[in-house]
Design a protein around this motif. Structure first.
Motif: not given
Length: 171
Positions: A49-57, A129-131
């Protein structure tokens, strides 16, 4: 023309507010990347989720930044030719290119709506999973950002049209 210039001022203020949001998101993204890298090297893992949050930002930062770039006249052009043109010709070329930017933005909005609607209708989330669950929200930012971009191009076109008309008369 005074009404149009006041409208351009309002659009510029909205773009500047978007730029402040983009700056804050960029700062958050730098901190997030630091913690992701530190997590990988210190404890050997970093949550998905922290790695995906990078894209969300990153997406809103970049898309808001495009409008700020237009506001600050930081877009690319062939300066070695442009600088040799008379001021009125420069204003005319700038106005035409800004109006073209409005048209292109409207096309981006039109053609992204199906993409966004599809993601929204299924409440698209991460397949990992966990995204993060809100990928539909991220995709819905595309037409919003291009709407802001179209407005900023319109604001710039108004200012170039005013420059073509000559000095603004107060009264």
């Amino acid at each position: 023309m005074n009404f149009a210039l006041r409208l351009a001022d309002i659009i510029d203020r909205v773009t500047k507010a978007g730029g402040k949001i983009a700056s804050a998101l960029l700062l958050a993204m730098v901190a997030l990347v630091f913690f992701n890298v530190a997590g990988r090297y210190v404890i050997g893992t970093s949550p998905v989720w922290m790695q995906e949050l990078e894209w969300h930002l990153l997406l809103p930062t970049a898309l808001l930044g495009i409008s700020v770039l237009m506001l600050e006249n930081g877009h690319v052009r062939v300066d070695m030719l442009y600088d040799r043109l008379p001021r009125r010709t420069q204003s005319l070329l700038d106005m035409i290119s800004m109006l073209l930017g409005v048209v292109i933005s409207i096309l981006f909005i039109k053609y992204s709506m199906g993409f966004v609607d599809s993601a929204f209708s299924i409440r698209e989330g991460s397949p990992d999973p966990g995204g993060l669950p809100g990928r539909w929200l991220l995709k819905s930012f595309i037409p919003v950002a291009f709407g802001l971009f179209a407005l900023q191009c319109l604001s710039n076109a108004i200012r170039h049209a005013a420059a073509l008309r000559g000095p603004v008369q107060e009264g």
